[in-house]
Design a protein around this motif. Structure first.
Motif, PDB file in Angstrom:
ATOM      1  N   UNK A 104       0.851  -1.195   0.000  1.00  0.00           N
ATOM      2  CA  UNK A 104       0.000   0.000   0.000  1.00  0.00           C
ATOM      3  C   UNK A 104       0.883   1.241   0.000  1.00  0.00           C
ATOM      4  N   UNK A 105       0.258   2.397   0.150  1.00  0.00           N
ATOM      5  CA  UNK A 105       0.952   3.648   0.425  1.00  0.00           C
ATOM      6  C   UNK A 105       0.593   4.082   1.841  1.00  0.00           C
ATOM      7  N   UNK A 130       5.011  -2.139  -7.613  1.00  0.00           N
ATOM      8  CA  UNK A 130       5.385  -1.461  -8.842  1.00  0.00           C
ATOM      9  C   UNK A 130       4.751  -0.071  -8.755  1.00  0.00           C
ATOM     10  N   UNK A 131       5.572   0.937  -8.556  1.00  0.00           N
ATOM     11  CA  UNK A 131       5.045   2.259  -8.226  1.00  0.00           C
ATOM     12  C   UNK A 131       4.147   2.822  -9.333  1.00  0.00           C
ATOM     13  N   UNK A 132       4.444   2.487 -10.578  1.00  0.00           N
ATOM     14  CA  UNK A 132       3.644   3.042 -11.671  1.00  0.00           C
ATOM     15  C   UNK A 132       2.206   2.525 -11.670  1.00  0.00           C
ATOM     16  N   UNK A 133       1.953   1.407 -10.958  1.00  0.00           N
ATOM     17  CA  UNK A 133       0.592   0.871 -10.920  1.00  0.00           C
ATOM     18  C   UNK A 133      -0.343   1.698 -10.042  1.00  0.00           C
ATOM     19  N   UNK A 134       0.198   2.585  -9.215  1.00  0.00           N
ATOM     20  CA  UNK A 134      -0.617   3.289  -8.234  1.00  0.00           C
ATOM     21  C   UNK A 134      -1.067   4.671  -8.694  1.00  0.00           C
ATOM     22  N   UNK A 135      -0.741   5.055  -9.912  1.00  0.00           N
ATOM     23  CA  UNK A 135      -1.169   6.367 -10.401  1.00  0.00           C
ATOM     24  C   UNK A 135      -2.521   6.263 -11.117  1.00  0.00           C
ATOM     25  N   UNK A 136      -3.252   7.363 -11.124  1.00  0.00           N
ATOM     26  CA  UNK A 136      -4.549   7.541 -11.803  1.00  0.00           C
ATOM     27  C   UNK A 136      -5.630   6.582 -11.312  1.00  0.00           C
ATOM     28  N   UNK A 137      -5.450   6.011 -10.140  1.00  0.00           N
ATOM     29  CA  UNK A 137      -6.477   5.133  -9.562  1.00  0.00           C
ATOM     30  C   UNK A 137      -7.296   5.903  -8.529  1.00  0.00           C
ATOM     31  N   UNK A 167      -6.203  10.505  -5.244  1.00  0.00           N
ATOM     32  CA  UNK A 167      -5.391   9.826  -6.230  1.00  0.00           C
ATOM     33  C   UNK A 167      -4.043  10.469  -6.457  1.00  0.00           C
ATOM     34  N   UNK A 168      -3.192   9.718  -7.169  1.00  0.00           N
ATOM     35  CA  UNK A 168      -1.874  10.183  -7.596  1.00  0.00           C
ATOM     36  C   UNK A 168      -1.966  10.483  -9.077  1.00  0.00           C
ATOM     37  N   UNK A 169      -1.608  11.676  -9.463  1.00  0.00           N
ATOM     38  CA  UNK A 169      -1.703  12.066 -10.873  1.00  0.00           C
ATOM     39  C   UNK A 169      -0.534  11.499 -11.675  1.00  0.00           C
ATOM     40  N   UNK A 170      -0.700  11.462 -12.985  1.00  0.00           N
ATOM     41  CA  UNK A 170       0.363  10.997 -13.876  1.00  0.00           C
ATOM     42  C   UNK A 170       0.547  12.023 -14.986  1.00  0.00           C
ATOM     43  N   UNK A 171       1.682  11.941 -15.654  1.00  0.00           N
ATOM     44  CA  UNK A 171       2.015  12.860 -16.728  1.00  0.00           C
ATOM     45  C   UNK A 171       1.238  12.508 -17.992  1.00  0.00           C
ATOM     46  N   UNK A 172       0.632  13.519 -18.607  1.00  0.00           N
ATOM     47  CA  UNK A 172      -0.112  13.266 -19.837  1.00  0.00           C
ATOM     48  C   UNK A 172       0.803  12.744 -20.946  1.00  0.00           C
ATOM     49  N   UNK A 445      -0.178  -6.024  -6.957  1.00  0.00           N
ATOM     50  CA  UNK A 445      -0.794  -4.905  -7.669  1.00  0.00           C
ATOM     51  C   UNK A 445      -1.970  -4.388  -6.847  1.00  0.00           C
ATOM     52  N   UNK A 446      -2.449  -3.173  -7.122  1.00  0.00           N
ATOM     53  CA  UNK A 446      -3.613  -2.670  -6.387  1.00  0.00           C
ATOM     54  C   UNK A 446      -4.828  -3.592  -6.498  1.00  0.00           C
ATOM     55  N   UNK A 447      -5.003  -4.238  -7.650  1.00  0.00           N
ATOM     56  CA  UNK A 447      -6.123  -5.163  -7.824  1.00  0.00           C
ATOM     57  C   UNK A 447      -5.574  -6.527  -8.232  1.00  0.00           C
ATOM     58  N   UNK A 448      -5.776  -7.514  -7.362  1.00  0.00           N
ATOM     59  CA  UNK A 448      -5.303  -8.874  -7.586  1.00  0.00           C
ATOM     60  C   UNK A 448      -6.492  -9.776  -7.922  1.00  0.00           C
ATOM     61  N   UNK A 449      -6.202 -10.973  -8.443  1.00  0.00           N
ATOM     62  CA  UNK A 449      -7.264 -11.885  -8.881  1.00  0.00           C
ATOM     63  C   UNK A 449      -7.009 -13.278  -8.313  1.00  0.00           C
TER      64      UNK A 449
END
Length: 469
Positions: A104-105, A130-137, A167-172, A445-449
């Motif tokens: 988590x964060x 994986x830090x990039x998975x936590x943006x724009x969620x 949320x955490x923003x990401x670069x367009x 990941x934030x969402x696991x299965x």
């Protein structure tokens, strides 16, 4: 060696108990997204199911006899449950051990700041992500603030109907040329995982008492005003807070056939929940004392007072033995050494999109039941608990006899990587320990299965273990 798909044991007309169990689990992980929330939920259910608080038993000087059920809470973040068996505890216990913390964060102790009229919260990620998975969620805030007078204020913002999310923003993509050239581990840096929480400035620029200057950081001031009004929280209260940033939203059925569940925190609540339920569903007094041990901090090395490396479990076992009139230091050592454990932790499910990292003959698959990992660790089995062949044979015997679907697995190819669990810590006592759990896709990941039938077979396997191991 081919294992049958466990769904074949459950034609549609026989799926009722399996689907009911899966639905109660789905609701559980939707409601309980932190170790504190899991512990509190489990504690309340245990009390309703006839378990007594061990601390109350100790204070009253009460005794324990075969069939008695007690639980102990570790700082609100972990739980140990005991059902006293007919055999002397010195002869060993059957233990289900799992962890209830998840990647988590976390908010830093001084997290709140304003930048260009945006209010932000600074975070520090927890566990392997994986830090990039936590943006724009859409993200939610769960946890506690503890005031200086000891008052505890619980917060859960982002999961109730009508709640705001964060949320955490990401670069367009239009400006991401340089970003896209970076390695995945650098696309989003840890210090850039800051949460956007507000953008309206405080309406009136009220002056200080000395009339020297107006309030600065008016967006931050407006957020603090909201926190004070709705939650009685001041900025200084962040110093003594534990606030976790987690994915917002419920766990959901996954797939046209609804055979899977997508949710946050399957690692390792998908093993903790069936372990807990197996303890509740022991109908007869077991021969060997049964234990369910749910701990914190596995994702950061099992350290600290609430992690598996603490003396909590050892101390609580000593208290149980004392209340049962069976305690001595030697008897405690024998009880621990003679115990059998399923270290209930998840395994990596084979993913056809990333087949190259797995050895197909030694991988875990959806639908094949409970997973045994004789060893985990990394590369040359570093840091692993390598279970005895005799113990594996014993478990095969009781699981086959009770028609529990199971499979064996390694955590990826030999040189690919690996991971750890709490198994090696319990093995330090001389116990027989093996990792066994549920296969997971998108682990960490934030969402696991997970597969519903694997979840149900884990429950059946854990209950069989408690009764017959």
């Amino acid at each position: 060696m081919e294992r049958k798909n466990a769904w074949e044991k459950y034609p549609e007309e026989k799926r009722g108990p399996l689907l009911e169990f899966s639905e109660t689990y789905r609701q559980f992980i939707s409601d309980c997204k932190t170790e504190r929330e899991c512990t509190e939920k489990f504690k309340q259910i245990a009390k309703r199911s006839g378990f007594t608080d061990l601390e109350e038993k100790i204070k009253s000087g009460g005794s324990l006899k075969p069939g008695d059920k007690v639980y102990a809470v570790n700082m609100g973040k972990g739980l140990a449950m005991y059902v006293v068996g007919t055999q002397p505890i010195e002869q060993g216990m059957n233990i289900l051990g799992a962890h209830i913390d998840s990647p988590r964060l976390d908010l830093k102790q001084n997290p709140l700041y304003e930048d260009t009229e945006m209010a932000m919260l600074d975070t520090h990620y927890y566990g392997g992500v994986k830090k990039y998975q936590w943006v724009t969620l859409p993200l939610a805030l769960h946890g506690v603030f503890v005031k200086k007078d000891g008052t505890v204020i619980s917060v859960s913002i982002g999961d109730k109907p009508g709640d705001p999310v964060f949320g955490v923003s990401d670069l367009l993509i239009h400006l991401a040329g340089e970003q896209m050239e970076k390695k995945a581990g650098k696309v989003i840096e840890g210090e850039n995982l800051d949460i956007l929480i507000g953008s309206i400035p405080l309406f009136k620029q009220e002056k200080k008492e000395d009339d020297s200057e107006v309030i600065k950081d008016r967006v931050k001031a407006n957020v603090l005003q909201i926190l004070a009004k709705e939650y009685q929280i001041e900025e200084e209260d962040f110093v003594s807070a534990e606030i976790e940033v987690v994915p917002a939203g419920e766990a959901r059925d996954y797939g046209f056939d609804r055979s899977m569940i997508m949710g946050y925190g399957h690692d390792d609540r998908v093993c903790a929940y069936p372990s807990f339920m197996a303890m509740l569903d022991l109908e007869e007094i077991p021969e060997r004392t049964s234990v369910c041990l749910l701990v914190d901090k596995e994702e950061v090395g099992s350290v600290g007072a609430t992690g598996m490396k603490s003396r909590f479990f050892e101390n609580m076992t000593a208290e149980v033995m004392h209340a049962a009139g069976q305690y001595s230091e030697l008897a405690l050592r024998r009880a621990l050494a003679n115990s059998k454990v399923l270290s209930s932790d998840v395994s990596a499910a084979f993913d056809p999109n990333f087949a190259s990292v797995s050895d197909k003959k030694n991988a875990a698959y959806f639908g094949k039941g409970l997973v045994f990992n004789k060893y985990t660790g990394s590369r040359g089995k570093s840091g692993s608990n390598d279970a005895n062949a005799e113990y594996m044979a014993h478990l095969r015997n009781i699981f086959d006899r009770n028609d529990v679907s199971y499979q064996t697995s390694e955590l990826g190819k030999v040189d690919q990587g690996g991971g750890g669990t709490i198994a090696f810590i319990l093995a330090d006592y001389g116990m027989e320990v093996i990792d066994s759990g549920v296969a997971v896709l998108n682990m960490h990941a934030p969402w696991e299965i997970i597969s519903k039938v694997d979840l149900y077979e884990a429950y059946r396997g854990y209950l069989t273990f408690l009764k017959e191991a």
